[in-house]
Scaffold this active site. Structure first.
Site, PDB file in Angstrom:
ATOM      1  N   LYS A  99      62.042  25.349  63.414  1.00  0.00           N
ATOM      2  CA  LYS A  99      62.687  26.059  64.711  1.00  0.00           C
ATOM      3  C   LYS A  99      64.103  26.497  63.985  1.00  0.00           C
ATOM      4  O   LYS A  99      64.388  27.788  64.735  1.00  0.00           O
ATOM      5  CB  LYS A  99      62.751  24.818  65.653  1.00  0.00           C
ATOM      6  N   TYR A 134      59.093  20.265  61.441  1.00  0.00           N
ATOM      7  CA  TYR A 134      59.230  20.846  62.930  1.00  0.00           C
ATOM      8  C   TYR A 134      60.484  21.562  63.070  1.00  0.00           C
ATOM      9  O   TYR A 134      60.691  22.748  63.308  1.00  0.00           O
ATOM     10  CB  TYR A 134      58.877  19.799  64.009  1.00  0.00           C
ATOM     11  N   THR A 162      65.828  23.907  70.076  1.00  0.00           N
ATOM     12  CA  THR A 162      65.899  22.571  70.246  1.00  0.00           C
ATOM     13  C   THR A 162      67.244  22.082  69.465  1.00  0.00           C
ATOM     14  O   THR A 162      67.764  22.610  68.558  1.00  0.00           O
ATOM     15  CB  THR A 162      64.781  21.657  69.562  1.00  0.00           C
ATOM     16  N   ASP A 163      67.362  20.802  69.900  1.00  0.00           N
ATOM     17  CA  ASP A 163      68.601  20.167  69.348  1.00  0.00           C
ATOM     18  C   ASP A 163      68.403  19.592  68.086  1.00  0.00           C
ATOM     19  O   ASP A 163      69.263  19.442  67.111  1.00  0.00           O
ATOM     20  CB  ASP A 163      69.498  18.967  70.173  1.00  0.00           C
ATOM     21  N   GLU A 164      67.237  19.645  67.519  1.00  0.00           N
ATOM     22  CA  GLU A 164      66.510  19.038  66.276  1.00  0.00           C
ATOM     23  C   GLU A 164      67.060  19.715  65.166  1.00  0.00           C
ATOM     24  O   GLU A 164      67.168  19.090  63.825  1.00  0.00           O
ATOM     25  CB  GLU A 164      65.406  18.729  66.399  1.00  0.00           C
TER      26      GLU A 164
END
Ligand code: NAD
Ligand code: TYD
Length: 354
Positions: free
Chosen positions: A162, A158, A132-134
């Site tokens: 990741k 989260y 993810t970009d997060e």
């Protein structure tokens, strides 16, 4: 065949359906069927011998070793994860177990399998990690979008889990030579999206006459990509991605949450107007913000375009229209996922918000 983990979830199911619609190579689908996994997403594959479903946990090393030995997949595409930021705030433990330990366990199983392969098969084996970009954290309004060399600054349990999994994948390539690729994608939307996430939640709540909850001022910005475009990007990376590389995947479509919700309301007003003649806009409600809420994500997707020739096919206008139409046509699917467990989550997440 290829092994897909998490192929009964939102993106994984779309990936499996798209894969089998475009080619005959079989899919071994390993999914634990948590609250987010749903075999109804794959109902159209019933009786299709090209799809083998196994209910199981990626942390179960003996199970994964057995599947690799039996089916000898030429590639592994790793989607399985706990994926919802708000749930990670309420209970981070499962995120560490699946996202960090599960990815570690899968990497070790893949390494064990891959190192015993004959030379030709060893060269063509692939482990693709879906991220993810997060992991990059939050951008200020004027900052350039995330490129692949942006520092990792995860802010939620989260995104931290990741980020940890991305680092493991990188290390297994650099240390052991495992042939890996990683993609970091922005927010997806489309069919089979579980209605705990913003877009499906708003569609489902709007139709049920419930409030459309906007966290804080609703000016948080995300980049949004239609799920079919994400699946196409992953197929392209599997085909021609360079080993050890990461690719940022995005829709060139930054939007504030409030504008996303307004656009969904406009479409619903057109496609399923309210009986009382009022707009769905009247259901928009501001609620207490998410703790540590990232203000802005944006993706610079030039590397995957330059190197692999991938660009999104859908605009937000075309993708969101398809998505709203899918939810209107699939009210049974929505009703089935709104089980007791779903209702418990809704009261846990929203009742405490002012
Ligand atoms: P999802 O929550 O809809 O699906 C996750 C799937 O993984 C479910 O089917 C679940 O049953 C399965 N799963 C969970 N724990 C498991 C375990 N221990 N063993 C086996 N299976 C398990 O998630 P999603 O939105 O489809 O996301 C898929 C992947 O893409 C995730 O890795 C996520 O981080 C990443 N991603 C998601 C988005 C997005 O916008 N949804 C964007 C970028 C990246
Ligand atoms: P979400 O769909 O949970 O994805 P993510 O947190 O991974 O970006 O949320 C998207 C944005 O919408 C995020 O800024 C949080 C916000 N949001 C709301 O305003 N209200 C809601 O009820 C939800 C679920 C999310």
């Amino acid at each position: 065949m290829i092994l897909v983990t998490g192929g009964a979830g939102f993106i994984g199911a779309n990936f499996v359906l798209d894969w089998l619609a475009s080619q005959d190579e079989a899919v071994l689908n390993l999914d634990k069927l948590t609250y987010a996994g749903n075999l109804e997403n794959l109902a159209s594959l019933e009786g299709d011998a090209r799809h083998v479903f196994v209910q199981g946990d990626i942390c179960d090393r003996a199970l994964v070793d057995g599947l690799l030995a039996r089916y000898k997949p030429r590639a592994l595409v790793h989607f399985a994860a706990e994926s919802h930021v708000d749930r990670s705030i309420h209970g981070p433990g499962e995120f560490m177990r699946t996202n960090v330990e599960g990815t570690f366990s899968l990497l070790e199983a893949a390494r064990n399998h891959w190192s015993a392969l004959p030379a030709g098969e060893k060269d063509s084996f692939r482990f693709h990690h879906v991220s993810t970009d997060e992991v990059y954290g939050s951008l200020s309004p004027e900052a350039a979008p995330f490129s692949e060399v942006h520092p990792y600054e995860p802010n939620s349990p989260y995104s931290a889990s990741k980020a940890a999994s991305d680092h493991l994948v990188r290390a297994w390539h650099h240390t052991y030579g495992l042939p890996v690729t990683t993609s970091n994608c922005s927010n997806n939307y489309g069919p089979y999206h579980f209605p705990e996430k913003l877009i499906p939640l708003v569609i489902v709540n709007a139709l049920a006459g419930k409030p459309l909850p906007i966290y804080g001022d609703g000016q948080q910005i995300r980049d949004w990509l239609y799920v079919g475009d994400h699946c196409a990007a992953i197929r392209r990376i599997l085909e021609v991605g360079r080993l050890g590389e990461t690719y940022n995947v995005g829709g060139w479509n930054e939007m504030a949450n409030l504008d996303i919700v307004r656009q969904v309301c406009v479409l619903l007003d057109e496609l399923r107007p309210r009986a009382d003649g009022q707009s769905y806009f009247t259901q928009i409600t501001h609620v207490t913000d998410r703790p540590g809420h990232d203000r802005r994500y944006a993706i610079d997707a030039r590397k995957i375009e330059r190197e692999l020739g991938w660009r999104p096919a859908e605009t937000f206008a075309t993708g969101i229209r398809k998505t709203v139409a899918w939810y209107l046509d699939n009210q049974d699917w929505v009703a089935h996922v709104q089980s007791g467990a779903y209702r418990e989550w809704v009261s846990r997440n929203y009742e405490a918000r002012a």
